[in-house]
Write an enzyme that holds these catalytic residues in place. Structure first.
Site, PDB file in Angstrom:
ATOM      1  N   SER A  77       0.837  -1.199   0.000  1.00 36.30           N
ATOM      2  CA  SER A  77       0.000   0.000   0.000  1.00 36.30           C
ATOM      3  C   SER A  77       0.878   1.257   0.000  1.00 36.30           C
ATOM      4  O   SER A  77       1.674   1.465  -0.925  1.00 36.30           O
ATOM      5  CB  SER A  77      -0.952  -0.034   1.198  1.00 36.30           C
ATOM      6  OG  SER A  77      -1.905   0.989   1.119  1.00 36.30           O
ATOM      7  N   ASP A 109      -9.558  -2.943  -5.902  1.00 38.46           N
ATOM      8  CA  ASP A 109      -8.964  -2.264  -4.744  1.00 38.46           C
ATOM      9  C   ASP A 109      -9.740  -0.991  -4.415  1.00 38.46           C
ATOM     10  O   ASP A 109      -9.903  -0.111  -5.259  1.00 38.46           O
ATOM     11  CB  ASP A 109      -7.502  -1.926  -5.034  1.00 38.46           C
ATOM     12  CG  ASP A 109      -6.697  -1.654  -3.773  1.00 38.46           C
ATOM     13  OD1 ASP A 109      -7.255  -1.077  -2.823  1.00 38.46           O
ATOM     14  OD2 ASP A 109      -5.510  -2.010  -3.742  1.00 38.46           O
ATOM     15  N   HIS A 129      -7.266  -5.463  -0.841  1.00 40.79           N
ATOM     16  CA  HIS A 129      -6.103  -4.633  -0.579  1.00 40.79           C
ATOM     17  C   HIS A 129      -5.077  -5.324   0.326  1.00 40.79           C
ATOM     18  O   HIS A 129      -3.882  -5.019   0.247  1.00 40.79           O
ATOM     19  CB  HIS A 129      -6.557  -3.312   0.053  1.00 40.79           C
ATOM     20  CG  HIS A 129      -5.491  -2.280   0.167  1.00 40.79           C
ATOM     21  ND1 HIS A 129      -4.900  -1.693  -0.936  1.00 40.79           N
ATOM     22  CD2 HIS A 129      -4.888  -1.731   1.251  1.00 40.79           C
ATOM     23  CE1 HIS A 129      -3.999  -0.808  -0.538  1.00 40.79           C
ATOM     24  NE2 HIS A 129      -3.964  -0.829   0.776  1.00 40.79           N
TER      25      HIS A 129
END
Length: 463
Positions: free
Chosen positions: A164, A411, A439
């Site tokens: 991320s 996502d 995610h």
């Protein structure tokens, strides 16, 4: 002569399944443009060496993991016999888990730490502005040089893994210090190459609408439950055990879990319990309120709120509460906060109330206990115009570092289409696109890391 960091005997060390852990701290310049001013931040790194290979730590290559966020510390793994840690060790690496500056054990930022150090809001804002990806990367580079002291250049490079926001940091690393990287893996974190966050929220609000529809398709009875909870929170001022306020709009923020594997179920359980409380008690129980507060990370990790939109800002562009502005101008009806307006909409009791996702709002500075104390700082950061460049598109276009990344098609946090544009802008980027994971795919399934390793190695060619 100064002792090499890896030869120090005063480092706390212990064994976990599959590895020996070394707890290391490093003093890094606060501002790398003025290292001579003596201001530093203390950065913590958990160093894990494969069990039985402790004598080889001077030779084994390092894999540095960059955590998602912004504002979150690295999780303690407990074991390195599974997940991506096991894959990294099987590939011959020792592992570095860094608490990025401002998080965990690395000069953590919170209301108490800022009050202890600074007298004015302006000083606090200027200090916190130094805690973005560019300086996180410079900390990593500073630490790399210490750990790899006396190694040949080819043996002193880091392999990088970024989840991320950690992928955002890797893209900054590729822009600033590509010569220091041997290879890089990005999971759910190929950043949009934008100068401000507005385009991001245009995309993620649309994705969030789809996730809400899917949630209510799975749990249709939650339409009525959520409406009853919203009505109650509108009529009663509900205090949380930590001193925060559970407003209708804060309750809607539970939707952030929709972006994770199992997120629908976790939100449903909270809704189910809350609705049952109202039916049987006429109020929300301490058990339910504690569970709701525990599911939201903005008080325990305040940088996640106050620096969230700043991770997209370049060229001096202020964020100006982007998610709030985009919602107000483009998605106000879909993500309505006011129960009075929801009830007056004329759509009846069968109309679902949508949850919001990964977005921050100025009203949070009233509803969250810790954030109240950071209200002026957060506002100052939202108006800040001193943001520099995070990415160098010219360097990325000439990239020679082997890099692979996975983009999750659905996502909710990092928009696939914006990520695809960035992947195309980085020379040699090998992008894997899948809708099998959400995610948190890296944490949820060890196949993600294995696939990326094989992809970069050339074992997978049919993309």
């Amino acid at each position: 002569m100064q002792t090499h960091e890896l030869d120090k005997t005063d480092i706390e060390t212990y064994v976990i399944p599959g590895g020996t852990v070394y707890e290391r701290f490093f003093e890094c310049p606060l501002d790398y443009s003025q290292p001579q001013n003596g201001q530093t931040v203390r950065v913590f790194v958990r160093h894990i060496v494969p069990l039985g290979k402790e004598s080889q730590m001077r030779e084994l290559p390092f894999m540095l993991y960059l955590q998602g966020g912004p504002g979150f510390e690295c999780r303690f793994p407990g074991s390195v016999k599974g997940g991506w840690h096991c894959t990294a060790i099987a590939e011959g690496y020792q592992i570095l888990l860094i608490d990025q500056r401002g998080t965990g054990l690395s000069s953590p930022i919170n209301a108490d730490s800022l009050d202890a150090r600074f007298a004015t809001t302006a000083e606090k804002v200027e200090y916190v502005s130094r805690f973005r990806a560019d300086n996180i990367v410079r900390d990593c580079e500073h630490i790399r040089k210490i750990l790899c002291q006396d190694r040949a250049d080819k043996d002193s490079k880091l392999a990088l893994l970024g989840q991320s926001f950690g992928g955002f940091c890797i893209t900054t690393y590729l822009s600033l210090f590509p010569e220091s990287i041997s290879k890089a893996f990005i999971t759910g974190g190929i950043p949009p190459l934008v100068d401000g966050p507005d385009a991001v929220y245009q995309a993620t609000y649309s994705r969030m609408m789809s996730r809400n529809k899917q949630y209510y398709e799975k749990f249709p009875r939650d339409v009525a439950r959520v409406r009853s909870i919203m009505k109650h929170l509108n009529e009663v001022d509900v205090a949380l055990p930590d001193g925060g306020r559970l407003s209708p709009r804060r309750f809607q923020q539970l939707g952030i879990s929709f972006g994770f594997t199992g997120g629908f179920d976790s939100v449903h359980l909270l809704v189910f319990h809350a609705a049952n409380d109202l039916e049987t008690l006429g109020k929300l129980s301490t058990h339910t309120l504690t569970a709701i507060a525990s599911s939201q990370s903005f008080d325990s990790n305040p940088l996640y709120c106050i620096m969230h939109e700043a991770i997209y800002c370049q060229k001096g562009t202020p964020s100006l509460w982007s998610a709030h502005r985009v919602r107000e101008t483009c998605f106000a009806a879909e993500f309505e906060h006011s129960w009075d307006r929801i009830a007056a909409s004329g759509e009846g009791d069968s109309s679902p109330v949508y949850f919001t996702g990964e977005s921050v709002y100025p009203w949070m500075l009233d509803d969250y206990a810790e954030l109240r104390r950071l209200k002026d700082v957060a506002q100052g950061l939202a108006e800040y115009t001193g943001w520099g460049q995070l990415y160098n598109v010219d360097v990325l276009a000439k990239n020679t570092v082997p890099v692979a990344g996975v983009s999750y098609y659905n996502d909710m946090f990092v928009d696939f289409y914006l990520s695809e544009k960035t992947a195309l802008a980085i020379k040699g980027f090998r992008q894997w696109v899948t809708n099998e994971f959400h995610h948190n795919g890296l944490r949820a399934d060890s196949r993600v890391m294995t696939y990326l390793v094989n992809l970069l190695r050339g074992d997978i060619t049919d993309l």
